[in-house]
Design a protein around this motif. Sequence first.
Motif, PDB file in Angstrom:
ATOM      1  N   TYR A  90      90.020  22.250  65.268  1.00  8.30           N
ATOM      2  CA  TYR A  90      90.118  20.892  65.793  1.00  8.30           C
ATOM      3  C   TYR A  90      91.451  20.683  66.520  1.00  8.30           C
ATOM      4  CZ  TYR A  90      86.334  20.296  62.378  1.00  8.30           C
ATOM      5  OH  TYR A  90      85.179  20.434  61.645  1.00  8.30           O
ATOM      6  N   SER A  91      92.535  21.223  65.956  1.00 12.98           N
ATOM      7  CA  SER A  91      93.850  21.053  66.581  1.00 12.98           C
ATOM      8  C   SER A  91      93.863  21.636  67.981  1.00 12.98           C
ATOM      9  CB  SER A  91      94.932  21.728  65.732  1.00 12.98           C
ATOM     10  OG  SER A  91      95.035  21.133  64.460  1.00 12.98           O
ATOM     11  N   GLU A  92      93.218  22.789  68.149  1.00 10.38           N
ATOM     12  CA  GLU A  92      93.194  23.444  69.457  1.00 10.38           C
ATOM     13  C   GLU A  92      92.545  22.554  70.503  1.00 10.38           C
ATOM     14  OE1 GLU A  92      91.751  27.711  71.443  1.00 10.38           O
ATOM     15  OE2 GLU A  92      91.157  27.177  69.388  1.00 10.38           O
ATOM     16  N   ALA A  93      91.465  21.875  70.121  1.00 13.45           N
ATOM     17  CA  ALA A  93      90.788  20.986  71.063  1.00 13.45           C
ATOM     18  C   ALA A  93      91.586  19.712  71.302  1.00 13.45           C
ATOM     19  CB  ALA A  93      89.396  20.638  70.538  1.00 13.45           C
ATOM     20  N   PHE A  94      92.177  19.158  70.257  1.00 15.11           N
ATOM     21  CA  PHE A  94      92.904  17.891  70.390  1.00 15.11           C
ATOM     22  C   PHE A  94      94.095  18.021  71.337  1.00 15.11           C
ATOM     23  CE2 PHE A  94      91.593  16.370  65.833  1.00 15.11           C
ATOM     24  CZ  PHE A  94      90.272  16.315  66.258  1.00 15.11           C
ATOM     25  N   ARG A  95      94.712  19.205  71.382  1.00 14.83           N
ATOM     26  CA  ARG A  95      95.915  19.375  72.207  1.00 14.83           C
ATOM     27  C   ARG A  95      95.627  19.259  73.701  1.00 14.83           C
ATOM     28  NH1 ARG A  95      96.904  23.849  68.494  1.00 14.83           N
ATOM     29  NH2 ARG A  95      98.319  23.138  66.841  1.00 14.83           N
ATOM     30  N   PHE A  96      94.374  19.423  74.102  1.00 18.49           N
ATOM     31  CA  PHE A  96      94.032  19.288  75.522  1.00 18.49           C
ATOM     32  C   PHE A  96      94.132  17.839  75.989  1.00 18.49           C
ATOM     33  CE2 PHE A  96      92.157  23.472  74.973  1.00 18.49           C
ATOM     34  CZ  PHE A  96      92.360  24.064  76.208  1.00 18.49           C
ATOM     35  N   PHE A  97      94.034  16.896  75.047  1.00 20.43           N
ATOM     36  CA  PHE A  97      94.069  15.480  75.421  1.00 20.43           C
ATOM     37  C   PHE A  97      95.195  14.784  74.670  1.00 20.43           C
ATOM     38  CE2 PHE A  97      89.773  16.240  76.977  1.00 20.43           C
ATOM     39  CZ  PHE A  97      89.775  15.494  78.147  1.00 20.43           C
ATOM     40  N   SER A  98      96.405  14.998  75.130  1.00 19.45           N
ATOM     41  CA  SER A  98      97.547  14.370  74.469  1.00 19.45           C
ATOM     42  C   SER A  98      97.577  12.865  74.705  1.00 19.45           C
ATOM     43  CB  SER A  98      98.848  14.996  74.972  1.00 19.45           C
ATOM     44  OG  SER A  98      98.967  14.850  76.386  1.00 19.45           O
ATOM     45  N   ALA A  99      96.876  12.407  75.750  1.00 19.56           N
ATOM     46  CA  ALA A  99      96.885  10.972  76.052  1.00 19.56           C
ATOM     47  C   ALA A  99      95.465  10.475  76.317  1.00 19.56           C
ATOM     48  CB  ALA A  99      97.774  10.690  77.254  1.00 19.56           C
ATOM     49  N   GLY A 100      94.494  11.014  75.610  1.00 19.29           N
ATOM     50  CA  GLY A 100      93.114  10.597  75.810  1.00 19.29           C
ATOM     51  C   GLY A 100      92.394  10.434  74.491  1.00 19.29           C
ATOM     52  N   THR A 101      91.163   9.977  74.569  1.00 21.73           N
ATOM     53  CA  THR A 101      90.345   9.767  73.378  1.00 21.73           C
ATOM     54  C   THR A 101      89.448  10.974  73.139  1.00 21.73           C
ATOM     55  OG1 THR A 101      90.317   7.373  73.726  1.00 21.73           O
ATOM     56  CG2 THR A 101      88.586   8.291  72.328  1.00 21.73           C
ATOM     57  N   ILE A 102      89.351  11.394  71.898  1.00 20.59           N
ATOM     58  CA  ILE A 102      88.427  12.457  71.516  1.00 20.59           C
ATOM     59  C   ILE A 102      87.525  11.923  70.411  1.00 20.59           C
ATOM     60  CG2 ILE A 102      88.163  14.722  70.462  1.00 20.59           C
ATOM     61  CD1 ILE A 102      90.531  15.710  71.862  1.00 20.59           C
ATOM     62  N   VAL A 103      86.226  11.869  70.699  1.00 16.50           N
ATOM     63  CA  VAL A 103      85.251  11.381  69.721  1.00 16.50           C
ATOM     64  C   VAL A 103      84.627  12.584  69.030  1.00 16.50           C
ATOM     65  CG1 VAL A 103      83.196   9.988  69.352  1.00 16.50           C
ATOM     66  CG2 VAL A 103      84.787   9.379  71.192  1.00 16.50           C
ATOM     67  N   VAL A 104      84.907  12.733  67.751  1.00 19.56           N
ATOM     68  CA  VAL A 104      84.426  13.873  66.973  1.00 19.56           C
ATOM     69  C   VAL A 104      83.173  13.459  66.195  1.00 19.56           C
ATOM     70  CG1 VAL A 104      85.001  15.599  65.228  1.00 19.56           C
ATOM     71  CG2 VAL A 104      86.801  14.664  66.706  1.00 19.56           C
ATOM     72  N   ARG A 105      82.105  14.202  66.394  1.00 17.56           N
ATOM     73  CA  ARG A 105      80.895  13.968  65.599  1.00 17.56           C
ATOM     74  C   ARG A 105      80.944  14.871  64.372  1.00 17.56           C
ATOM     75  NH1 ARG A 105      75.209  15.180  68.353  1.00 17.56           N
ATOM     76  NH2 ARG A 105      75.853  17.340  67.987  1.00 17.56           N
ATOM     77  N   THR A 106      80.794  14.292  63.207  1.00 17.11           N
ATOM     78  CA  THR A 106      80.752  15.113  62.007  1.00 17.11           C
ATOM     79  C   THR A 106      79.480  15.955  62.016  1.00 17.11           C
ATOM     80  OG1 THR A 106      79.752  13.276  60.762  1.00 17.11           O
ATOM     81  CG2 THR A 106      82.157  13.506  60.667  1.00 17.11           C
ATOM     82  N   LEU A 107      79.424  16.906  61.094  1.00 14.90           N
ATOM     83  CA  LEU A 107      78.385  17.930  61.095  1.00 14.90           C
ATOM     84  C   LEU A 107      76.986  17.341  61.273  1.00 14.90           C
ATOM     85  CD1 LEU A 107      77.558  20.871  60.697  1.00 14.90           C
ATOM     86  CD2 LEU A 107      77.539  20.444  58.228  1.00 14.90           C
ATOM     87  N   ASP A 108      76.323  17.763  62.355  1.00 13.83           N
ATOM     88  CA  ASP A 108      74.955  17.336  62.631  1.00 13.83           C
ATOM     89  C   ASP A 108      74.032  18.498  62.283  1.00 13.83           C
ATOM     90  OD1 ASP A 108      72.733  15.962  63.435  1.00 13.83           O
ATOM     91  OD2 ASP A 108      73.084  16.193  65.575  1.00 13.83           O
ATOM     92  N   ALA A 109      73.711  18.602  61.018  1.00 14.92           N
ATOM     93  CA  ALA A 109      72.862  19.700  60.541  1.00 14.92           C
ATOM     94  C   ALA A 109      71.982  19.154  59.435  1.00 14.92           C
ATOM     95  CB  ALA A 109      73.721  20.858  60.033  1.00 14.92           C
ATOM     96  N   GLY A 110      71.206  20.028  58.857  1.00 16.33           N
ATOM     97  CA  GLY A 110      70.296  19.620  57.798  1.00 16.33           C
ATOM     98  C   GLY A 110      69.064  20.484  57.834  1.00 16.33           C
TER      99      GLY A 110
END
Length: 550
Positions: A307-327
């Motif tokens: 998650y940290s690796e992805a978050f660093r691409f948007f230091s000044a933007g919004t990142i909407v994380v969807r929790t695990l979509d499985a089942g």
Amino acid sequence: MPDVLRGIGVSPGLAAGPVARMSPPPPLPDARTVTDPERETATAAHALEATEARLRERAAAAAGEAHDILDAQSMIAGDPTLRDGVIARIKDGADAPHALRDTFDEHRRTLEGLGGYLAERAADLDDIAHRAIAVALGLPMPGVPDPGHPFVLVADDLAPADTATLDPDRVLALVTERGGPTSHTAILARSLGLPAVVGCAGALDVADETTVTVDGTTGQVRAGVDEEEAAGVRERAADERARLAGGSGPGRTSDGHAVDLMVNIGSAADLAGMDLTDVAGVGLFRTEFLFLDRHDAPGLEEQVAAYSEAFRFFSAGTIVVRTLDAGADKPLQFLGLPDEPNPALGVRGLRVARDRPEILDTQLEAIALASANTSADVWVMAPMVSTQPEADAFAARVRHHGLPTAGVMIEVPAAALRARRFLDVVDFLSIGTNDLSQYTLAADRQTGDLADLLDPWQPALLELIKGCAAAGQDAGKSVGICGEAAADPLLAPVLAGLGITKLSMSPRGLPAVRASLAGYTLAECERLAAVALDTGDAAEARAAVIDATS
């Protein structure tokens, strides 16, 4: 006069050129008597291994959604259960090609019976089977034709392994007889920026080298056009590309009404090399790819790193994380969930936390720790939420982990109808139009004959979107769309007119959607929304908006 064929436009754009049809896979010969079972077993095993390796090669060469789809296909080819089934049939006297065919057929029937996400993947098994059987027979698997000049590719349907590797400099457009708006062909065509029409009856009857025009917005294919008409379409297509290339700035209407334009990703790798100029952030971070094909859930440290690796691409933007979509419809071995008669209506998404709350808590802790390491504005949302108490409990859980912004996906009509109550307890809504279409129209996403019902232009779906957006406006909270509908430039002003504030899509869709929004005032968007709602079905809605904008 040219023949006019109609399908479903799933990737916008215009194209004109000669047809080249995809060849069918090699036919399965008659069964033969097996005299050396060990040799047949070795042949079958090699076929599966070679198919897995080839799919992994293609996955490694692809990015984004194409990589994820091909990687999942390679996992299927390497499934030990599949291999065991083939070996069992060879022991019973089947030759390698027929053992492969029968085993794949059995798995296909199983997936179709499960419904939901897994039923959507049943069609992928056919392509894997064809590739493995071709290897077992010592024959080449037919690939994309190469007539020596740019062409419009026509096929019954296209497998992900072929679609993901198409060269847009050679392939002008895609037309298939089968498939729907949420098929892999549609998703990958959009990611490649190729005009595409699916569900187009009669497409295979068009002879090779016949000149056709393709409109990936309206779904119209004109076969047998003269060079003057084809040249006119090419000129319009070139003008449109030039117009889109010149667009820049954040998403907004011509009078300045903001509509945030965002991207969908599955991992940080999808952001590498992406031009993030004027992108408001990530509207859908699908975290389930971190969990797939594992015997144990990923640990806290592994998740924090991803998650940290992805978050660093948007230091000044919004990142909407969807929790695990499985089942049960996307089974993960470590979840230990029982089989269900109808997984699409069973334990999936947030419902998994009923029996396995630690999976969700570990994920939320990891997201919180990763968020603390970056200045990105991290939002968290849950999939498959049906009631206000579910939304309330999820929001409390998110905030307990120190994450300030909690939301839910709107994927079932019950949630859409109660959007106002949901917004009493969460901070935002994100509409997943793919599932919301499926559940609203009672049409299975993998049933090609029902593709028209899954069209995001269906007025019933637009009505539910309107209700959610109105609830958001009254509450002063964001309501966005992260399903495939967000990438449709003709639909974008309609969605803005309905009150949608965020559109998240494949990066390839951003220029066309940006340019489309910039062509209308908010009042004009609202008028187009009213036009679309006042129709009987998707085809009528699309046609009415085209008429209103021409």
